[in-house]
Design a protein around this motif. Structure first.
Motif, PDB file in Angstrom:
ATOM      1  N   ASN A 148       0.794  -1.227   0.000  1.00 50.31           N
ATOM      2  CA  ASN A 148       0.000   0.000   0.000  1.00 50.31           C
ATOM      3  C   ASN A 148       0.823   1.272   0.000  1.00 50.31           C
ATOM      4  O   ASN A 148       0.304   2.346  -0.314  1.00 50.31           O
ATOM      5  N   ILE A 149       2.095   1.192   0.382  1.00 49.01           N
ATOM      6  CA  ILE A 149       2.947   2.381   0.453  1.00 49.01           C
ATOM      7  C   ILE A 149       4.202   2.127  -0.371  1.00 49.01           C
ATOM      8  O   ILE A 149       4.969   1.212  -0.071  1.00 49.01           O
ATOM      9  N   ILE A 150       4.390   2.945  -1.398  1.00 48.80           N
ATOM     10  CA  ILE A 150       5.474   2.715  -2.357  1.00 48.80           C
ATOM     11  C   ILE A 150       6.173   4.044  -2.645  1.00 48.80           C
ATOM     12  O   ILE A 150       5.527   5.080  -2.799  1.00 48.80           O
ATOM     13  N   GLN A 151       7.492   3.996  -2.721  1.00 46.74           N
ATOM     14  CA  GLN A 151       8.275   5.185  -3.041  1.00 46.74           C
ATOM     15  C   GLN A 151       8.743   5.122  -4.494  1.00 46.74           C
ATOM     16  O   GLN A 151       9.268   4.104  -4.950  1.00 46.74           O
ATOM     17  N   TYR A 152       8.512   6.206  -5.228  1.00 46.51           N
ATOM     18  CA  TYR A 152       8.993   6.326  -6.607  1.00 46.51           C
ATOM     19  C   TYR A 152       9.967   7.502  -6.671  1.00 46.51           C
ATOM     20  O   TYR A 152       9.647   8.614  -6.223  1.00 46.51           O
ATOM     21  N   ASN A 153      11.146   7.253  -7.206  1.00 49.48           N
ATOM     22  CA  ASN A 153      12.154   8.296  -7.373  1.00 49.48           C
ATOM     23  C   ASN A 153      12.522   8.440  -8.842  1.00 49.48           C
ATOM     24  O   ASN A 153      12.448   7.468  -9.609  1.00 49.48           O
ATOM     25  N   VAL A 154      12.922   9.634  -9.219  1.00 48.57           N
ATOM     26  CA  VAL A 154      13.464   9.850 -10.564  1.00 48.57           C
ATOM     27  C   VAL A 154      14.917  10.275 -10.393  1.00 48.57           C
ATOM     28  O   VAL A 154      15.237  11.168  -9.604  1.00 48.57           O
ATOM     29  N   LYS A 155      15.789   9.591 -11.136  1.00 49.99           N
ATOM     30  CA  LYS A 155      17.218   9.846 -11.033  1.00 49.99           C
ATOM     31  C   LYS A 155      17.803  10.160 -12.403  1.00 49.99           C
ATOM     32  O   LYS A 155      17.226   9.815 -13.445  1.00 49.99           O
ATOM     33  N   LEU A 156      18.956  10.800 -12.361  1.00 54.64           N
ATOM     34  CA  LEU A 156      19.721  11.064 -13.581  1.00 54.64           C
ATOM     35  C   LEU A 156      21.179  10.747 -13.283  1.00 54.64           C
ATOM     36  O   LEU A 156      21.780  11.355 -12.388  1.00 54.64           O
TER      37      LEU A 156
END
Length: 280
Positions: free
Chosen positions: A180-188
Motif C-alpha cells: 500500500n505504500i510505495i516510493q517512486y524516485n526519478v534519477k539522472l
C-alpha cells in the motif's frame, strides 16, 4: 494508527447490533471534543454496506448519545471524500446536516480515470521532450534517500517545516503495509532529483509526498515523475489518482498556484466536508 499514538489521545469506537460490529468511528479526543480522527486522511462514521439510511441515522444517534454520556460538548465529523466510497451514498451527509452544521469544506484534487484524461498540452509536450534526457524511474521500499536528500531539505528551506511522517514512521508503516505504500524516485546518472510517496487504497492512489531538488526543478523532474505515474496507474485501471488538498492559510483559503498546477495535470475538484455536532 499506532505509529502516531503519542500525538493523539485515541477514542476510537466500534458500534454493535445484536453483538455484531456494524460501524466504526476512528476518533481521538482533545479536551471536551470528540474528533473524527485528526491523524487520518479520511475516517468518518464508517458503516456496513448493508446498512440502510434509517440505520445510519440510528447509528449517528447512538454516537451522539454516547458523546453526551461521556461529557463531550461537541463532535467533529470528517466526511470521507467520495473518491474513496466503495458504495455511493449520501445518507450520512444528509443526517449530519440535520444534527449539526458544516464547519469547513476542503478541496481534494484528483484525477478521475473513469473520464478521459485532461492534461494540459504544455505538460504533455515537456513530458515527451524529457523522455530523451535519460531519467531513470526507481520503485522502492526504501525511503531514506528521498527523505534525507530531497523531502526534508525542501520542506525546511521552503516552509521551515517537517514531513508529517518521520523517516522511522514511514518505514514502519511501509513494513506493515508493503503493498500500500510505495516510493517512486526519478534519477539522472544515479543522482536523485525528485520523488513521490504513493499510498494505495483499493482503486485509489494518493501522492502523500512529492518533492524535488533544485537541479530536479530546473529539469522538471517532479513533473516528469507525476506524468509517468499518471500513465502507469491509468494502465493499472485505478479509478482515481488523488493529489491531496490545496488548502492554504490565506484570504482565499487555498493556494491558486498549486490548484492550477494540479488541474493542469488532469485533476478535478472533489470536496471533503467537516461537520460540527453540538451536544446539548
Amino acid at each position: 494508527m499506532e505509529y502516531h499514538k503519542d500525538r493523539f489521545e485515541d477514542h476510537s469506537l466500534i458500534l454493535f447490533k445484536k453483538g455484531k460490529p456494524i460501524a466504526l468511528f476512528p476518533a481521538n479526543q482533545r479536551e471536551n471534543v470528540l474528533y473524527s480522527h485528526q491523524g487520518l486522511t479520511f475516517g468518518s462514521l464508517i458503516v456496513s454496506k448493508n446498512s440502510g439510511a434509517h440505520e445510519v441515522y440510528q447509528l449517528l444517534e447512538v454516537l451522539i448519545d454516547y458523546a453526551k454520556n461521556e461529557g463531550f460538548k461537541e463532535i467533529i465529523v470528517k466526511a470521507i471524500p467520495p473518491i474513496y466510497f466503495t458504495k455511493q451514498t449520501g445518507e450520512l451527509l444528509y443526517f449530519l446536516t440535520i444534527k449539526g452544521e458544516l464547519q469547513s469544506r476542503n478541496l481534494v484534487l484528483a484525477i478521475d480515470y473513469t473520464k478521459p484524461l485532461r492534461i494540459h498540452k504544455t505538460k504533455r509536450k515537456h513530458y515527451e521532450k524529457n523522455k530523451s534526457i535519460g531519467f531513470e524511474i526507481e520503485e522502492t521500499s526504501n525511503f531514506t534517500t528521498f527523505w534525507n536528500d530531497v523531502l526534508q531539505p525542501k520542506l525546511d528551506s521552503k516552509y521551515n517545516a517537517k514531513p508529517v511522517h518521520s523517516l522511522a514512521e514511514i518505514t514502519k508503516l511501509q513494513n506493515e503495509f508493503p503493498s500500500n505504500i510505495i516510493q517512486y524516485n526519478v534519477k539522472l546518472e544515479g543522482e536523485i532529483l525528485a520523488g513521490i510517496t504513493i499510498f494505495k487504497h483499493k482503486k485509489v492512489v494518493k501522492s502523500q509526498y512529492g518533492a524535488t531538488t533544485v537541479k530536479g526543478e530546473s529539469l522538471r523532474a517532479l513533473e516528469y515523475l507525476f506524468m509517468y505515474l499518471i500513465e502507469k496507474f491509468k494502465d493499472e485501471e485505478m479509478h482515481y489518482f488523488s493529489m491531496g488538498t490545496v488548502d492554504a492559510d490565506n484570504e482565499l483559503g487555498y493556494n491558486p498556484g498549486l490548484l492550477k498546477q494540479k488541474e493542469e495535470l488532469g485533476c478535478v475538484c472533489f470536496t471533503q466536508d467537516i461537520y460540527k455536532i453540538p451536544i446539548a
